[in-house]
Design a protein around this motif. Structure first.
Motif, PDB file in Angstrom:
ATOM      1  N   ARG A  99       0.830  -1.202   0.000  1.00 21.69           N
ATOM      2  CA  ARG A  99       0.000   0.000   0.000  1.00 21.69           C
ATOM      3  C   ARG A  99       0.870   1.259   0.000  1.00 21.69           C
ATOM      4  O   ARG A  99       0.635   2.206  -0.739  1.00 21.69           O
ATOM      5  N   PHE A 100       1.896   1.260   0.853  1.00 20.13           N
ATOM      6  CA  PHE A 100       2.767   2.435   0.936  1.00 20.13           C
ATOM      7  C   PHE A 100       3.512   2.635  -0.381  1.00 20.13           C
ATOM      8  O   PHE A 100       3.731   3.768  -0.811  1.00 20.13           O
ATOM      9  N   LYS A 123       3.241   5.965  -2.477  1.00 18.37           N
ATOM     10  CA  LYS A 123       4.457   6.702  -2.817  1.00 18.37           C
ATOM     11  C   LYS A 123       4.534   6.931  -4.325  1.00 18.37           C
ATOM     12  O   LYS A 123       4.860   8.031  -4.784  1.00 18.37           O
ATOM     13  N   SER A 124       4.227   5.883  -5.101  1.00 20.64           N
ATOM     14  CA  SER A 124       4.251   6.006  -6.552  1.00 20.64           C
ATOM     15  C   SER A 124       3.250   7.055  -7.024  1.00 20.64           C
ATOM     16  O   SER A 124       3.549   7.869  -7.912  1.00 20.64           O
ATOM     17  N   GLU A 125       2.060   7.056  -6.424  1.00 26.67           N
ATOM     18  CA  GLU A 125       1.028   8.020  -6.796  1.00 26.67           C
ATOM     19  C   GLU A 125       1.462   9.444  -6.467  1.00 26.67           C
ATOM     20  O   GLU A 125       1.305  10.364  -7.278  1.00 26.67           O
ATOM     21  N   ALA A 140       4.204  10.563  -8.831  1.00 24.56           N
ATOM     22  CA  ALA A 140       3.671  10.837 -10.167  1.00 24.56           C
ATOM     23  C   ALA A 140       2.962  12.181 -10.196  1.00 24.56           C
ATOM     24  O   ALA A 140       3.113  12.962 -11.145  1.00 24.56           O
ATOM     25  N   ARG A 141       2.191  12.478  -9.140  1.00 21.49           N
ATOM     26  CA  ARG A 141       1.477  13.750  -9.103  1.00 21.49           C
ATOM     27  C   ARG A 141       2.440  14.924  -8.927  1.00 21.49           C
ATOM     28  O   ARG A 141       2.241  15.995  -9.507  1.00 21.49           O
ATOM     29  N   LEU A 142       3.471  14.734  -8.134  1.00 18.99           N
ATOM     30  CA  LEU A 142       4.473  15.786  -7.981  1.00 18.99           C
ATOM     31  C   LEU A 142       5.214  16.018  -9.295  1.00 18.99           C
ATOM     32  O   LEU A 142       5.544  17.157  -9.644  1.00 18.99           O
ATOM     33  N   GLU A 143       5.482  14.925 -10.028  1.00 16.13           N
ATOM     34  CA  GLU A 143       6.153  15.061 -11.318  1.00 16.13           C
ATOM     35  C   GLU A 143       5.267  15.812 -12.309  1.00 16.13           C
ATOM     36  O   GLU A 143       5.746  16.680 -13.052  1.00 16.13           O
TER      37      GLU A 143
END
Length: 768
Positions: free
Chosen positions: A243-244, A248-250, A253-256
Motif C-alpha cells: 500500500r505504501f 508513494k508512486s502516486e 507521479a502527481r508531484l512530477e
C-alpha cells in the motif's frame, strides 16, 4: 501536498452514528476543502466524501490492508486447537454499537458446541453486549496486544465480521478483514462491497442461520494447506508495504506532473457556453471537466441569446487578455441567432487561438460552416470520423482549420452513480430501456432507437420475460432516477447514436415536419434513399458509458460505436432482424456470464481511463501547448468579491465591504496597487456598466401591460426554486421541439419580432 486518509465514512446520514461521529462532520467538511489528495479505503467511502462532504479534488482508492510481515512472523496461520478441541469463532475489534448483537445472540445459541472469543475495548458497548457476554460459550479477553491476538487466532477456526447491515457498513472496509486472512483464517462476514470481489477469501451471510452454515463449512478449510497458502498469498498482496509503495508512486507521479506543469506555460482560456442548457447533466459535466483537469486557468462566460447591456453596446468586449477562446457545444451554431450578437463580434475580432466543440453536425450543417468561417475558428473538435471530415469540411474551404476527433460524451464522474448499481443476481428486471421517436430526416439510425424498443418488447412479452421497455417521450426518466432504473436492470438496449443523413441546408427538417404523418419507409424512399449512409457517423452514446459504469449489460445492434466497445467482449450483439434474440436471452439469464462481461467492460472502458474527461481535457491542453509554443500573455489578476460557499450554496459579497480584502490576488504583484488605484478602476468599471443599461428600459413609463408583466415576474420569483427549475426545463424542451418543427418556430420568432423593443428587452432581462 496535503493528503487525507479516509478510513471510515463519517459523512453519510445514518441514525446509527454516535455523537462523537456527528461532532466530527463539520470540521471534516471544512478540512476537505483544504486538501490536495483524498486517499480512501473503499469506493463507497470515496463516494460519501464527495457526495456528502463536497470534496471535488484528486482522489484515489487504496484499500485497508494488513501488517503482513508481522502476522506471518507470528505463525498465526499454524493451527493449534484449544485444550478442549472445540471450534473457535474469533472477533477482534471495538465492541460498540456497530455490532449486530441480536444476530450474535441467535448465532451463539445456535452453535452451543462452539467457542466465541472476543477481544477489544468495551468503552462504548451497548446493553446487548452484556447479554451476549452472559452466554456460557462466550469469552471476552479484553484489549490485547497484537502478539496476544495472534495467539488467539492460532487457536481459532473462523474470523467473524458481524456488523449491523446498513449502507454505512456496506461501503466500509474493516481493518480486521485482511488481518484474519493473514492469520490463515477463513472469514464469514456481512455483505461488504469492497470484499465482494474475493469470494474465495470471504463468505457472506445476512442472518444467524447463514452465518452458522458458513462457519461450519469454512471451519473445515482451516487446516487445508492449499487454502492456507492461498490466504497468505492474498494477504501478502494486501500488505501495508504494498500500500505504501502504491501511495508513494502516486504521490511522486502527481508531484512530477506538477513540476512538468510548472515548466509549461499556463494560459488563460475563456470558455463560452449556454447557461440555459446546464439542466442536461452531460453538458454540465463536460464544462466542469475543463476546470477540474486543465492545468490552464479557465474562465466561463454565458454567451447565448440577448445579453442585456452587451448586445445594446455599440462595440463588443475586448478578449485580448485571453490566450485562447473556446466555444462549447452547448452553443448551437446550427441555429443562426443562438450565439449572442455582441459575443460573436467579439470572437471574430479576437486575435488568438479559437476552439470550437461541436455536436449534431448533421443538423443545418451549412449554417455551422458559415459560423466557422465568420468567427475565424482555428480548431474544431468534431465527432465526424476522420475518413469523412473532408466531405463535411472540405480542405479547399477550410485550409487553415485543424479538425480534431472527440466523442459526444465521456465516462460520467459522479460517484453517486455507483450506489445505484445492484449486484447482478439481485436484478429481477431482465431488460430496461427508454427510447424515443425521432423525426424522419434523421434516417435509419434515428429509427433504430424506436424500432429496437418496439420489437424487443413484443418478443419479450411472447416469451414472458420481465422487461420495462418504453419508447414514448412521456415515459422517459431523468436525473438520478435514470441511474436508479438502469442500475436495477440486468441489461439495457442500445443503438449507434447520431445520424448518417446530413441535412446541409435544413430542407430535410422542413420536409420531415411537413410529412410527419407519412410512414417512415415511404419518407425514406422518397427523400433519403440517395443520402442515408453516404457519410457514416455511427457514434457511441453517453448512455453506453453510463450502463458500463453501473455494470449493466449492453444488448446492442451490431455496429462500430466509435471503436470504443467490441461485440462479445463488452456487449451482447443483437442482429438487426432479431433472429438471435433467443441466444441473447440465454446469456442474460446466465449470471456468471453477465458478471464476467460487465466486469471486463468496466475494467477496459471505465477503469482504464481511456474515455475519461481527464483524458479528453489532456488532449485539449496538448493542442493549446502547441499553439502557445511556450508563450502566454500573462496572468489574469483576480480578486475575491463574491463567493459561493459550500455550506449554504449561496453567493455572498466578501470583497466590497472590506477594501483590504481586494488585495488578495491569484498572482504575486510586482508593483503595489494602492486603494486609490483600485477605487479608480472600480469607478470606471461601474460607470462603464451604467452606460450599458438600456435607457428605454430604465426610463420606461408604467403602463397597464408593463404593470401586469412586472407583477407576473414578481409572483414568479416567489415560487419555490425547484418548481421554477422544473417549469423552465419544460419550457426549454418545448422551445427545442418548436425549433425542430420548422414553420412553428418561425411563427414564434415572428411574433417575438413584432413585440415592442422595450417589451422584448424587459422579457430578456427578467426571464432568467
Amino acid at each position: 501536498m496535503r493528503v487525507y486518509h479516509a478510513t471510515e465514512d463519517y459523512l453519510s446520514p445514518s441514525d446509527g452514528l454516535s455523537v462523537s461521529t456527528l461532532n466530527v462532520q463539520a470540521p471534516l467538511k471544512r478540512l476537505l476543502h483544504e486538501i490536495d489528495l483524498l486517499v480512501s479505503v473503499s469506493e463507497g467511502v470515496a463516494h460519501s466524501y464527495e457526495a456528502h462532504g463536497g470534496y471535488r479534488g484528486a482522489s484515489i482508492v487504496l484499500r485497508n490492508g494488513c501488517d503482513f510481515p508481522f502476522w506471518r512472523d507470528s505463525r498465526a496461520s499454524d493451527y493449534t486447537p484449544p485444550a478442549d478441541a472445540r471450534p473457535v469463532a474469533l472477533f477482534q475489534g471495538a465492541l460498540n454499537s456497530r455490532l449486530d448483537y441480536d444476530l450474535l445472540l441467535e448465532l451463539v445459541d445456535s452453535l452451543p458446541d462452539w467457542h466465541f472469543w472476543f477481544c477489544g475495548k468495551t468503552v462504548d458497548a451497548p446493553p446487548g453486549w452484556n447479554k451476549l457476554l452472559a452466554r456460557p460459550n462466550v469469552r471476552h479477553f479484553g484489549s490485547l496486544a497484537p502478539a496476544a491476538i495472534a495467539d488467539l487466532a492460532r487457536q481459532s477456526s473462523v474470523g467473524l465480521i458481524p456488523f449491523r447491515q446498513d449502507a454505512l457498513m456496506r461501503r466500509s472496509l474493516p481493518l480486521k478483514a485482511y488481518e484474519y486472512v493473514a492469520c490463515g483464517l477463513p472469514v464469514v462476514t456481512i455483505p461488504i462491497d469492497a470484499l465482494g470481489e474475493e469470494p474465495h477469501l470471504f463468505s457472506f451471510a445476512r442472518n444467524a442461520r447463514e452465518f452458522a452454515d458458513a462457519m461450519v463449512l469454512q471451519a473445515t478449510t482451516r487446516t487445508d494447506p492449499a487454502r492456507i497458502e492461498e490466504r497468505l498469498i492474498a494477504a501478502s498482496q494486501q500488505s501495508y508495504d504494498e500500500r505504501f509503495a502504491q501511495l508513494k508512486s502516486e504521490l511522486l507521479a502527481r508531484l512530477e506532473l506538477r513540476r512538468n506543469g510548472q515548466s509549461l506555460p499556463q494560459g488563460n482560456l475563456l470558455v463560452l457556453y449556454d447557461d440555459r442548457s446546464l439542466h442536461v447533466r452531460t453538458i454540465e459535466e463536460h464544462l466542469v471537466a475543463f476546470r477540474t483537469y486543465s492545468r490552464h486557468h479557465i474562465l466561463f462566460m454565458p454567451a447565448t441569446g440577448f445579453i442585456q447591456g452587451l448586445d445594446d453596446a455599440p462595440d463588443g468586449i475586448d478578449l485580448s487578455l485571453f490566450d485562447a477562446v473556446a466555444i462549447h457545444y452547448s452553443i448551437r451554431l446550427s441555429i443562426p441567432d443562438h450565439l449572442s450578437k455582441a459575443v460573436a463580434a467579439s470572437v471574430s475580432a479576437y486575435n488568438g487561438p479559437k476552439l470550437l466543440f461541436i455536436q449534431d453536425e448533421y443538423d443545418a450543417t451549412e449554417t455551422a460552416r458559415q459560423w466557422i468561417e465568420r468567427l475565424g475558428i482555428d480548431a474544431v473538435f468534431t465527432t465526424v470520423p476522420d475518413q469523412f471530415v473532408d466531405a463535411i469540411y472540405p480542405r479547399s474551404r477550410f485550409p487553415n482549420v485543424e479538425f480534431l476527433p472527440t466523442l459526444t460524451g465521456y465516462v460520467p464522474e459522479d460517484r453517486t452513480i455507483d450506489s445505484y448499481a445492484k449486484p447482478i443476481e439481485e436484478r429481477d428486471l431482465l431488460i430496461g430501456y427508454r427510447g424515443r421517436r425521432l423525426p424522419h430526416h434523421y434516417g435509419d439510425l434515428g429509427q433504430e432507437k424506436l424500432n429496437i424498443g418496439i420489437e424487443i418488447r413484443q418478443l419479450a412479452r411472447k416469451m414472458g420475460l420481465n422487461v420495462d421497455i418504453e419508447v414514448d417521450d412521456t415515459r422517459r426518466i431523468y436525473g438520478n432516477d435514470w441511474y436508479r432504473f438502469l442500475g436495477s436492470c440486468r441489461a439495457t438496449l442500445g443503438t449507434e447514436s447520431g445520424s448518417n443523413v446530413f441535412d446541409f441546408d435544413g430542407s430535410l427538417a422542413k420536409l420531415s415536419t411537413e410529412f410527419a404523418d407519412l410512414p417512415y419507409a415511404d419518407f425514406s424512399a422518397r427523400y433519403l434513399s440517395e443520402r442515408d449512409g453516404k457519410i457514416r457517423m455511427n457514434q457511441i452514446s453517453p448512455k453506453i458509458f453510463e450502463a458500463i459504469r453501473l455494470r449493466t449489460a449492453l444488448v446492442l445492434f451490431e455496429g462500430e460505436y466509435s471503436g470504443v466497445v467490441e461485440a462479445d467482449r463488452h456487449y451482447i450483439p443483437l442482429k438487426k432482424d432479431y433472429s438471435n434474440f433467443s441466444e441473447v436471452v440465454r446469456k442474460l439469464e446466465d449470471v456468471d456470464y453477465l458478471r464476467d462481461l460487465t466486469d471486463r467492460a468496466y475494467d477496459e472502458i471505465i477503469r482504464s481511463g481511456r474515455y475519461s474527461y481527464a483524458a479528453f481535457v489532456a488532449g485539449v491542453d496538448a493542442y493549446l501547448d502547441r499553439r502557445f509554443d511556450g508563450r502566454t500573455k500573462g496572468a489574469l489578476l483576480l480578486t475575491p468579491s463574491l463567493g459561493i460557499f459550500a455550506n449554504s450554496g449561496q453567493a455572498e459579497d466578501r470583497g466590497g465591504a472590506d477594501l483590504s480584502c481586494l488585495f488578495m490576488t491569484n498572482t504575486v504583484l510586482k508593483q503595489r496597487l494602492t486603494p486609490d488605484d483600485y477605487r479608480h478602476l472600480v469607478t470606471n468599471l461601474t460607470r462603464l456598466s451604467d452606460q450599458y443599461l438600456d435607457p428605454n428600459f430604465v426610463n420606461m413609463k408604467p403602463s397597464l401591460k408593463s404593470i401586469i408583466l412586472l407583477t407576473g415576474l414578481w409572483l414568479w420569483t416567489l415560487l419555490p426554486k425547484k418548481f421554477r427549475e422544473y417549469i423552465s426545463g419544460r419550457v426549454s424542451q418545448k422551445v427545442r421541439e418548436l425549433r425542430a418543427a420548422g414553420p412553428s418556430h418561425r411563427f414564434v420568432r415572428l411574433a417575438v419580432k413584432w413585440m415592442p423593443q422595450r417589451l422584448r428587452n424587459m422579457l430578456r432581462y427578467h426571464i432568467r
